[in-house]
Write a protein that holds these residues in place. Sequence first.
Motif, short mmCIF file in Angstrom:
data_model
loop_
_atom_site.label_atom_id
_atom_site.label_comp_id
_atom_site.label_asym_id
_atom_site.label_seq_id
_atom_site.Cartn_x
_atom_site.Cartn_y
_atom_site.Cartn_z
N THR B 90 0.83 -1.21 0.00
CA THR B 90 0.00 0.00 0.00
C THR B 90 0.86 1.26 0.00
O THR B 90 0.47 2.29 -0.53
CB THR B 90 -0.95 0.06 1.21
OG1 THR B 90 -0.17 0.21 2.41
CG2 THR B 90 -1.80 -1.20 1.31
N SER B 91 2.05 1.19 0.60
CA SER B 91 2.93 2.37 0.60
C SER B 91 4.09 2.18 -0.38
O SER B 91 5.09 2.89 -0.29
CB SER B 91 3.44 2.68 2.00
OG SER B 91 4.39 1.70 2.41
N ARG B 92 3.96 1.21 -1.27
CA ARG B 92 4.94 1.00 -2.35
C ARG B 92 6.38 0.91 -1.84
O ARG B 92 7.30 1.50 -2.39
CB ARG B 92 4.80 2.11 -3.40
CG ARG B 92 3.45 2.02 -4.12
CD ARG B 92 3.10 3.17 -5.04
NE ARG B 92 4.17 3.76 -5.79
CZ ARG B 92 4.66 3.31 -6.96
NH1 ARG B 92 4.16 2.23 -7.50
NH2 ARG B 92 5.64 3.94 -7.56
N LYS B 94 7.72 2.10 0.72
CA LYS B 94 8.29 3.28 1.37
C LYS B 94 8.08 3.24 2.88
O LYS B 94 8.87 3.80 3.63
CB LYS B 94 7.66 4.56 0.81
CG LYS B 94 7.54 4.64 -0.70
CD LYS B 94 8.88 4.51 -1.41
CE LYS B 94 8.75 4.40 -2.92
NZ LYS B 94 7.89 5.37 -3.57
N GLY B 95 6.99 2.64 3.31
CA GLY B 95 6.65 2.72 4.73
C GLY B 95 6.56 1.38 5.43
O GLY B 95 6.44 1.32 6.65
N HIS B 99 3.29 1.97 7.87
CA HIS B 99 2.61 3.09 7.21
C HIS B 99 1.56 2.60 6.22
O HIS B 99 1.44 3.15 5.12
CB HIS B 99 3.64 4.00 6.53
CG HIS B 99 4.64 4.57 7.46
ND1 HIS B 99 4.40 5.69 8.23
CD2 HIS B 99 5.89 4.15 7.81
CE1 HIS B 99 5.46 5.94 8.99
NE2 HIS B 99 6.37 5.02 8.75
N VAL B 101 -1.63 2.32 4.25
CA VAL B 101 -2.54 3.40 3.90
C VAL B 101 -3.59 2.88 2.93
O VAL B 101 -3.29 2.07 2.05
CB VAL B 101 -1.77 4.60 3.32
CG1 VAL B 101 -1.02 4.22 2.04
CG2 VAL B 101 -2.66 5.80 3.07
N VAL B 308 11.30 2.38 -8.03
CA VAL B 308 10.19 2.85 -7.19
C VAL B 308 10.72 3.70 -6.03
O VAL B 308 10.05 4.61 -5.55
CB VAL B 308 9.37 1.64 -6.67
CG1 VAL B 308 8.32 2.08 -5.66
CG2 VAL B 308 8.70 0.93 -7.84
N ALA B 309 11.98 3.44 -5.63
CA ALA B 309 12.58 4.23 -4.54
C ALA B 309 12.64 5.71 -4.89
O ALA B 309 12.64 6.57 -4.00
CB ALA B 309 13.99 3.71 -4.22
N LEU B 310 12.69 6.03 -6.18
CA LEU B 310 12.81 7.42 -6.61
C LEU B 310 11.45 8.09 -6.80
O LEU B 310 11.38 9.29 -7.04
CB LEU B 310 13.60 7.49 -7.93
CG LEU B 310 15.02 6.91 -7.88
CD1 LEU B 310 15.64 6.90 -9.27
CD2 LEU B 310 15.89 7.72 -6.93
N GLN B 311 10.39 7.33 -6.71
CA GLN B 311 9.05 7.86 -7.01
C GLN B 311 8.32 8.27 -5.73
O GLN B 311 8.69 7.88 -4.63
CB GLN B 311 8.23 6.80 -7.75
CG GLN B 311 8.87 6.40 -9.07
CD GLN B 311 8.28 5.11 -9.66
OE1 GLN B 311 7.45 4.46 -9.04
NE2 GLN B 311 8.74 4.75 -10.85
N ASP B 312 7.28 9.06 -5.91
CA ASP B 312 6.35 9.44 -4.82
C ASP B 312 6.90 10.51 -3.88
O ASP B 312 6.31 10.77 -2.84
CB ASP B 312 5.91 8.23 -3.98
CG ASP B 312 5.23 7.16 -4.82
OD1 ASP B 312 4.48 7.53 -5.74
OD2 ASP B 312 5.48 5.97 -4.57
N VAL B 313 8.03 11.13 -4.23
CA VAL B 313 8.51 12.24 -3.39
C VAL B 313 7.62 13.46 -3.63
O VAL B 313 7.15 14.11 -2.69
CB VAL B 313 9.97 12.59 -3.70
CG1 VAL B 313 10.44 13.75 -2.81
CG2 VAL B 313 10.87 11.38 -3.52
N TYR B 314 7.37 13.74 -4.91
CA TYR B 314 6.57 14.91 -5.29
C TYR B 314 5.34 14.46 -6.07
O TYR B 314 5.37 13.44 -6.76
CB TYR B 314 7.39 15.88 -6.15
CG TYR B 314 8.63 16.38 -5.45
CD1 TYR B 314 8.55 17.32 -4.44
CD2 TYR B 314 9.89 15.86 -5.79
CE1 TYR B 314 9.70 17.75 -3.78
CE2 TYR B 314 11.03 16.29 -5.14
CZ TYR B 314 10.93 17.24 -4.13
OH TYR B 314 12.06 17.66 -3.48
N ALA B 315 4.29 15.27 -5.97
CA ALA B 315 3.07 15.00 -6.75
C ALA B 315 3.33 15.40 -8.20
O ALA B 315 4.14 16.26 -8.48
CB ALA B 315 1.92 15.79 -6.19
#
Lengths: 323, 315
Positions: B90-92, B94-95, B99, B101, B308-315
């Motif tokens: 769910t948090s790809r 990252k969490g 986490h 979600v 995927v580690a590089l994604q989801d920092v910014y919208a």
Amino acid sequence: MPTLTYSQAINDALAEEMRRDENVILYGQDVAVWGGIFKVTAGLLEKFGPERVFDTPISESVMVGAGVGAASMGLRPVVELQFADFVITAGDEIFFKAGMWRYMHGGAHTIPLVVRAPSGGSGFGPEHSACPEAFIMHAPGLLCAVPSTPADAKGLLKQAIRLDNPVIYFEHKLLYQMRGEVPDGEALTPFGQAVVRREGEAVTIVAWQDMLRRALAAAERLSQEGIEVEIIDPRTLNPFDRATIIESVKKTGACIVVEEAYRTLGVGAEIGALLLEEALPYLDKPFKRLAIPDVPIPTSQHLVDAIVPSVDDIYRAVKELAD
Amino acid sequence: MNQEQLVRIYKNSVLARRFEARIVELAMAGELPPSLHVGAGQEVAQIAAIEALRPADYILYGHRGVAYMIARGVSLADMLADMAGKEGATSRGKGGVMHVVDVQKGILGESGTLGGSFVVSVGVGMALKRKQPDTVVTYFFGDGTANRGPFHEALNWAAVQKLPCVYFCENNGFAISMPTSRSTAVENIADRAAGYNVPGVVVDGSDPVAVYEVMEQAVARARAGHGPTLIEAKVTRLQGHYVADQQEYRTDRNVVAEKDPLPKLQHTLCDRGMLTQAEVDGIQADADRQVEAAVAAMRAAPLLAPEVALQDVYA
């Protein structure tokens, strides 16, 4: 084009964006009834009412953290921290919540939050005078705006409010009364686009806000001696327009960064590293930084003057490189 | 609370208990990271509290266990993928399991710093008040986190604004290894409610009916625009703070199993004729089937791609 103060430009940006989008709310210590300690938000409570413009307790953590929560649920909060130094006071909420809430939840949340942070100046003491933008530039997930003119104060704030990412917007206390032309209506300043404030061949100077003002003053003096410097205003530090600096250095072969912040690992250090990585063949002279020599900012004016880069310091640094 | 609700609380508690036990097994075997903070002993209170919410209401949760997610129907396989860093997480990646979600199911997430969601909950409340009237957010937190500054800032400002927030403390008597008696000046966390001029209620966290009733009142108060309530459920942490915690610091570790609320709930349901032994067996077998299906799905899922580690920092 109307002439406004930097402070009025910020006020106009807030009013225009609040009128445009009812999800924009504004809160902070003393911002509503009193109009803010620097009076930047005067009149907005009367225009938009207490549901959208309101005062908060002296609780920086919840002010910023609530901004993250509210932004994640569809509001577009603009939070005023009374002094930029308080991004450290609310460090968990700035760096972990605003910067990482989206990432650590795999992109499930969007955080359109703006934190307005009055920075710089003197007479306020070590915990109320800093320009802590390097901390923000270092942190993933936070955009960083450093407007240096009334036009950019308005254009960057309007843009910041419309972005879907958290923005720490540094407004310099010594610039509040600066006057300048501000375009009417929809003039957004794009993030990540530096502007060349003065063209020249001798040295590239990168500076923003009050240091930009000092660099421009030094440039006038240097010009009288036949030395033309190029001055770049980055306008935003994240995203950071590297290309404009590198292009300028290709032309001048020299670069000085002037910053109103601690020297070690400041924005200047990042620009120095950038030039080492990507522009070394073009550098004919040693890279130079003018910054605060790694001491807290004192209160007494003459002590502040002793450590913050001055017009004379910039003039001398250019002369040393140009000779 | 009707019979159907009590049975649902039992079913979800069994599922949470068995799911977490399986996660620990897989962690001990090295198949999953040992990152779960087991919620065993607290899940009955957690699930009973969520039973008092409407589907449109939101939850921010603490780090102890996954029962919150189970009560809201989050996919078990996706939570295992969270732990394993696999597709479906769910948090790809990252969490992790800390986490989880699922905004559609009202699960907004969790702060990494303990008690860090107090302040987030205030903003959620501010948004709900303006954009989703009649909806509330509940923040589940541990007694230990109530000693952090954000507790104070959040409770105070939520109370001033009369936000639709409910604060649900799970007091298990320990902040990691430190007993509450040595860390906290008041006897009950709920006593602090007086400092914020909100109701403070202590409830037996092993009694799902009592928890439900207290929550029902708090939620009604929040929905009506009267502001937050501070609930404190006295619960028992049956296991260590983390998977490999030997709990040398704990004097009650040999008798703690006697305080397990789950057998107690099972006896209540059977004694009152709400469930037969055959139905209890069926519920447990069904839980195990769901868990094994989720484990199989997690095992079959591919690892998340490195980018995927590089994604989801910014919208």
